[in-house]
Scaffold this active site. Structure first.
Site, short mmCIF file in Angstrom:
data_model
loop_
_atom_site.label_atom_id
_atom_site.label_comp_id
_atom_site.label_asym_id
_atom_site.label_seq_id
_atom_site.Cartn_x
_atom_site.Cartn_y
_atom_site.Cartn_z
N LYS A 53 0.84 -1.20 0.00
CA LYS A 53 0.00 0.00 0.00
C LYS A 53 0.87 1.25 0.00
O LYS A 53 0.63 2.19 -0.74
CB LYS A 53 -0.95 -0.02 1.21
CG LYS A 53 -2.04 -1.07 1.07
CD LYS A 53 -2.81 -1.35 2.35
CE LYS A 53 -3.73 -2.56 2.15
NZ LYS A 53 -4.41 -3.02 3.35
N GLN A 97 -5.16 -1.82 9.51
CA GLN A 97 -4.85 -3.11 8.88
C GLN A 97 -5.38 -4.26 9.75
O GLN A 97 -5.11 -4.33 10.94
CB GLN A 97 -3.32 -3.22 8.69
CG GLN A 97 -2.89 -4.47 7.95
CD GLN A 97 -3.38 -4.49 6.50
OE1 GLN A 97 -3.36 -3.49 5.79
NE2 GLN A 97 -3.83 -5.65 6.04
N ASP A 120 -11.53 2.13 3.67
CA ASP A 120 -11.72 0.67 3.57
C ASP A 120 -13.20 0.32 3.54
O ASP A 120 -13.57 -0.80 3.20
CB ASP A 120 -11.05 -0.02 4.78
CG ASP A 120 -9.83 -0.83 4.38
OD1 ASP A 120 -9.63 -1.05 3.17
OD2 ASP A 120 -9.09 -1.24 5.29
#
Ligand code: NDP
Length: 285
Positions: A53, A97, A120
């Site tokens: 990322k 994450q 997300d």
């Protein structure tokens, strides 16, 4: 039967080129998109995903800030950090994450994220918006899968889509997205009885289980579209999906490879969501 390989790496590269231009345009207006990533603990796979990322942000001119926190960190500390990032106007996207260390409550942490920065799409607000057919940020993997189906002009409406796996990250949002596009959707999971009979009826079979070669050729209908979401590392260090690619490809009309299928789309969609978040916060959309 001849099959078409769905080249996610290629489609993602085209999307990333467009994002790069958009980022340059924002920068010319004095706006610098910035993604904050919180990585707690020392999960090796998570480390790798975060570094992908970070690298992609750099490639596209998006700023990234990574917060690496120790495994034993107190959950309260993460709440505090998210609060600070929510209020920091130079941060446009916030990503936690997953998976988090076991002692942490994932739902409590995710729901702290400001929905306008939820790139997300995992906050209850964003998932709720998806459920009521008015999405804000769509989770990156399912969004990427829909983009792949569209890139290859695969018909979704009226088709029977079977999704194996019901996680919040993949299976559940993907089934909602397929439903929104008028597929008839069946969702399967570990308690499903007669899985093979169900998967054999799929026109579009999407698999997110996390078990190598979980889907074998006898579980697939001739001419099916196969979307393999799994990312598994074998004992020999090889990355494989959930689908027995070699035996299934001859039956499929379209199939995603692993690696190079869904994975690159997930990152491209994260970048797209980050740029969208930036524009949203600056009143440009
Ligand atoms: P989870 O472990 O959260 O979910 C797995 C799902 O598979 C669960 O719903 C589980 O059912 C179901 N399942 C497990 N065993 C069976 C079985 N025997 N029969 C039917 N269903 C079963 O995984 P994720 O959704 O997070 O990830 C799935 C895979 O996708 C992993 O390999 C992961 O690495 C990969 N992944 C790939 C991404 C990409 O960018 N390509 C992004 C995210 C994930 P139940 O709910 O009943 O337990």
């Amino acid at each position: 039967m001849s099959f078409t390989l769905i080249n996610g790496k290629f489609i993602a590269s085209i999307i990333k080129e467009d994002i790069k231009i958009e980022v340059e345009d924002l920068k010319s207006k004095g706006i610098n998109p910035c993604l904050a990533v919180i990585l707690a603990g020392d999960n090796k796979a998570s480390e790798k995903y975060v570094s992908f990322k970070e690298k992609t942000c750099l490639e596209l001119g998006i700023k990234s800030v990574i917060f690496r926190l120790s495994e034993g960190i107190d959950e309260e500390e993460i709440h505090k950090l998210i609060d600070e990032l929510n209020h920091n106007p130079s941060i446009n996207g916030i990503l936690v994450q997953l998976p988090l260390p076991r002692h942490m409550n994932q739902n409590n942490i995710l729901q702290k994220i400001d929905p306008l920065k939820d790139v997300d799409g995992f906050t209850p607000y964003c998932l709720g918006r998806l459920l009521i057919d008015n999405p804000l940020f769509i989770p990156c993997t399912p969004k990427g899968i829909m983009r792949l189906l569209d890139a290859y002009e695969i018909q979704i409406e009226k088709k029977h889509a079977v999704v194996v796996g019901r996680s919040i990250i993949v299976g559940k949002p993907l089934s909602l997205l397929l439903l929104r596009r008028n597929a008839t959707v069946t969702v399967c999971h570990s308690k499903t009885e007669g899985l093979k009979e169900i998967t054999r009826k799929a026109d579009i079979l999407c698999v997110a289980v996390g078990v190598p070669n979980f889907i074998t050729a006898d579980m697939v209908k001739d001419g099916a579209v196969i979307i393999d979401i799994g990312i598994n590392v074998t004992n020999y260090g090889k990355v494989v999906g959930d689908v027995d690619f070699e035996s299934i490809k001859e039956k499929a009309s379209y199939i995603t490879p692993v690696p190079g299928g869904v994975g690159p789309m997930t990152i491209a969609m994260l970048m797209e969501n980050t740029v969208y978040a930036t524009k949203l916060q600056k009143g440009l959309v």
